[in-house]
Design an enzyme around this catalytic site. Structure first.
Site, PDB file in Angstrom:
ATOM      1  N   GLY A   3     -17.026 -11.870  41.842  1.00 50.43           N
ATOM      2  CA  GLY A   3     -15.574 -12.036  41.809  1.00 50.43           C
ATOM      3  C   GLY A   3     -14.793 -10.728  41.718  1.00 50.43           C
ATOM      4  N   LYS A  35     -14.563  -7.867  37.520  1.00 55.03           N
ATOM      5  CA  LYS A  35     -15.955  -7.614  37.132  1.00 55.03           C
ATOM      6  C   LYS A  35     -16.048  -6.807  35.840  1.00 55.03           C
ATOM      7  CE  LYS A  35     -17.475  -7.265  41.995  1.00 55.03           C
ATOM      8  NZ  LYS A  35     -18.056  -8.588  42.179  1.00 55.03           N
ATOM      9  N   ASP A  88     -18.318 -10.654  49.264  1.00 52.20           N
ATOM     10  CA  ASP A  88     -17.322 -11.669  49.600  1.00 52.20           C
ATOM     11  C   ASP A  88     -15.928 -11.202  49.157  1.00 52.20           C
ATOM     12  OD1 ASP A  88     -15.834 -13.926  50.043  1.00 52.20           O
ATOM     13  OD2 ASP A  88     -16.903 -15.222  48.667  1.00 52.20           O
ATOM     14  N   ASP A  95     -25.122 -19.811  50.942  1.00 50.68           N
ATOM     15  CA  ASP A  95     -24.922 -18.987  49.740  1.00 50.68           C
ATOM     16  C   ASP A  95     -24.822 -19.898  48.507  1.00 50.68           C
ATOM     17  OD1 ASP A  95     -24.394 -16.628  48.329  1.00 50.68           O
ATOM     18  OD2 ASP A  95     -22.216 -16.830  48.590  1.00 50.68           O
TER      19      ASP A  95
HETATM   20  P1  13P Z   1     -18.641 -10.506  45.243  1.00 46.59           P
HETATM   21  O1  13P Z   1     -17.797 -11.477  44.516  1.00 46.59           O
HETATM   22  O2  13P Z   1     -18.878  -9.261  44.451  1.00 46.59           O
HETATM   23  O3  13P Z   1     -18.132 -10.185  46.605  1.00 46.59           O
HETATM   24  O4  13P Z   1     -20.094 -11.185  45.426  1.00 46.59           O
HETATM   25  C1  13P Z   1     -20.300 -12.149  46.430  1.00 46.59           C
HETATM   26  C2  13P Z   1     -21.593 -12.863  46.289  1.00 46.59           C
HETATM   27  O5  13P Z   1     -22.472 -12.516  45.538  1.00 46.59           O
HETATM   28  C3  13P Z   1     -21.774 -14.073  47.118  1.00 46.59           C
HETATM   29  O6  13P Z   1     -22.975 -14.691  46.880  1.00 46.59           O
HETATM   30  O1  G3H Z   2     -20.613 -16.149  44.914  1.00 48.02           O
HETATM   31  C1  G3H Z   2     -19.937 -16.977  45.514  1.00 48.02           C
HETATM   32  C2  G3H Z   2     -19.202 -16.638  46.739  1.00 48.02           C
HETATM   33  O2  G3H Z   2     -18.306 -15.592  46.515  1.00 48.02           O
HETATM   34  C3  G3H Z   2     -18.589 -17.863  47.381  1.00 48.02           C
HETATM   35  O3  G3H Z   2     -17.396 -18.237  46.811  1.00 48.02           O
HETATM   36  O4  G3H Z   2     -17.520 -20.739  46.586  1.00 48.02           O
HETATM   37  O5  G3H Z   2     -15.340 -19.556  46.557  1.00 48.02           O
HETATM   38  O6  G3H Z   2     -16.625 -19.779  48.671  1.00 48.02           O
HETATM   39  P1  G3H Z   2     -16.695 -19.682  47.173  1.00 48.02           P
HETATM   40 ZN    ZN Z   3     -23.497 -14.567  44.797  1.00 48.82          ZN
END
Ligand code: 13P
Ligand code: G3H
Ligand code: ZN
Length: 354
Positions: A186, A189, A279, A83
């Site tokens: 996040g 939003k 996430d 990701d």
């Molecule tokens: P959220 O923060 O809305 O859960 O999005 C997660 C995301 O896009 C990870 O790549």
């Molecule tokens: O968009 C990013 C994801 O939510 C990952 O977050 O880098 O805190 O693991 P992180």
């Molecule tokens: Zn993302």
């Protein structure tokens, strides 16, 4: 079934108008919650790992856990995806046997984003079996990997341009494209219920009809999680009461903000969006469940004191299993709910057949 790439998942998702959920994982309980939901819902799924997650968990541990978890659900197609990768991490993950990687060049000038994505795609596609590459064009709101995105009031100004998307896909050779269509990363939003740019999804899909689109920042920030966190976190009940009686109205730890409504992700899933990233909602589910265990224990202690400290003193749940277990269950419940919203429940068999 072995861990798969996302080719068949997206082909079937496009044809049958659903989207596959991509859920971030960085520990065993998150993984078990996600896999448990996939098994219950018979849904294909994508386990996605950020650079932060790789650092936190040590990829060797995470990979071993994922290998075991996927052998437990042979009937569910599961992809391992990087990701928001940078160039070096994307190349490393290709060598490590991820089945899909994202290169996030969205903050780069267009030509540089295209050139770097192409190098990664050429390398990934030379592998046997084929490794998929997701790229990103356009800018989202919110915070991701500690980088602050576009401000809420400007989100609609930075949507993905359909003509650029066509040029980007043709020249980079990416397999799927993350697009900016009004979502945000996040927990913080939007102040008000957002409107996604469904017309922009349509316009992009017209220009690149074969390319599966990806929606990042798609958590809905459910009110019940924020309420539970604010009820049980930071301020214990006594302090909260003191704040309230002192007229402090802003004592909550987390302000309730609006996320992307589940009806909106359901609507996008019926369009050209084939992958939806979630996430934050998993983090909120797990954290609120853990805080509930601790908070209810505090309440029990308080009640015992008020009742004159008679009988056995309530025990504090200090065994991690007592709070991580409910945390894991809460993750399973929210993931299952997302799978239903995305329309991918019950599609595992169709994806295997192709
Ligand atoms: P959220 O923060 O809305 O859960 O999005 C997660 C995301 O896009 C990870 O790549
Ligand atoms: O968009 C990013 C994801 O939510 C990952 O977050 O880098 O805190 O693991 P992180
Ligand atoms: Zn993302």
């Amino acid at each position: 079934m072995p861990i798969v790439n996302t080719v068949k998942m997206f082909e079937v998702a496009k044809r049958e108008q659903f989207a596959v959920g991509a859920f971030n994982v960085n520990n065993m309980e998150l993984l078990q919650g996600i896999i448990g939901a996939g098994k219950e819902q018979q849904a294909p799924l994508i386990l996605q790992i950020s650079r932060g997650a790789r650092k936190y968990a040590n990829m060797k541990y995470l990979r071993a856990l994922i290998d075991v978890a996927t052998t437990e659900v042979p009937e569910i197609p599961v992809a391992i995806h990087l990701d928001h990768g940078d160039y070096d991490t994307a190349m490393t993950c290709i060598d490590e046997g991820y089945t899909s990687v994202m290169f996030d060049g969205s903050k780069l000038p267009l030509e540089e984003n295209i050139a770097k994505t192409k190098k990664i795609a050429d390398y990934a596609h030379s592998k046997e079996p084929y490794i998929c590459v997701e790229a990103e064009l356009g800018m989202l709101g919110g915070i991701e990997e500690d980088v602050v995105g576009v401000k809420e009031e400007d989100i609609m100004k930075f949507l993905t341009d359909p003509d650029e998307a066509k040029q980007f896909v043709e020249e980079s050779g990416c397999d799927s494209l993350a697009v900016a269509i009004g979502t945000s990363h996040g927990a913080y939003k939007f102040k008000h219920t957002p409107k996604l740019a469904f017309d922009r999804i349509e316009a992009i899909a017209k220009k690149i009809p074969k390319t599966p689109l990806v929606m990042h920042g798609s958590s809905s920030v459910p009110a019940e999680f924020i309420e539970a966190i604010n009820k049980y976190a930071v301020l214990d009940q006594n302090n909260a009461e003191l704040c309230r009686t002192a007229g402090e109205t802003n004592w909550e730890q987390m302000p309730q903000t609006m996320g992307v409504p589940e009806e909106a992700i359901a609507r996008a899933a019926k369009m050209a969006v084939c992958k939806v990233n979630i996430d934050t909602d998993l983090r909120l589910a797990m954290t609120s469940a853990i805080l509930r265990v601790w908070g209810e224990s505090n309440d029990a202690l308080w009640a015992w004191i008020q009742a004159g400290s008679k009988g056995e003193r309530p025990k504090f749940p200090f065994d991690p299993r007592e709070y991580l277990g409910p945390g894991r269950e809460a993750v399973k419940t929210i993931v299952a709910r997302k799978m239903k919203a995305l329309g991918c429940s019950g599609t595992a068999k169709a994806v295997i057949i192709g």
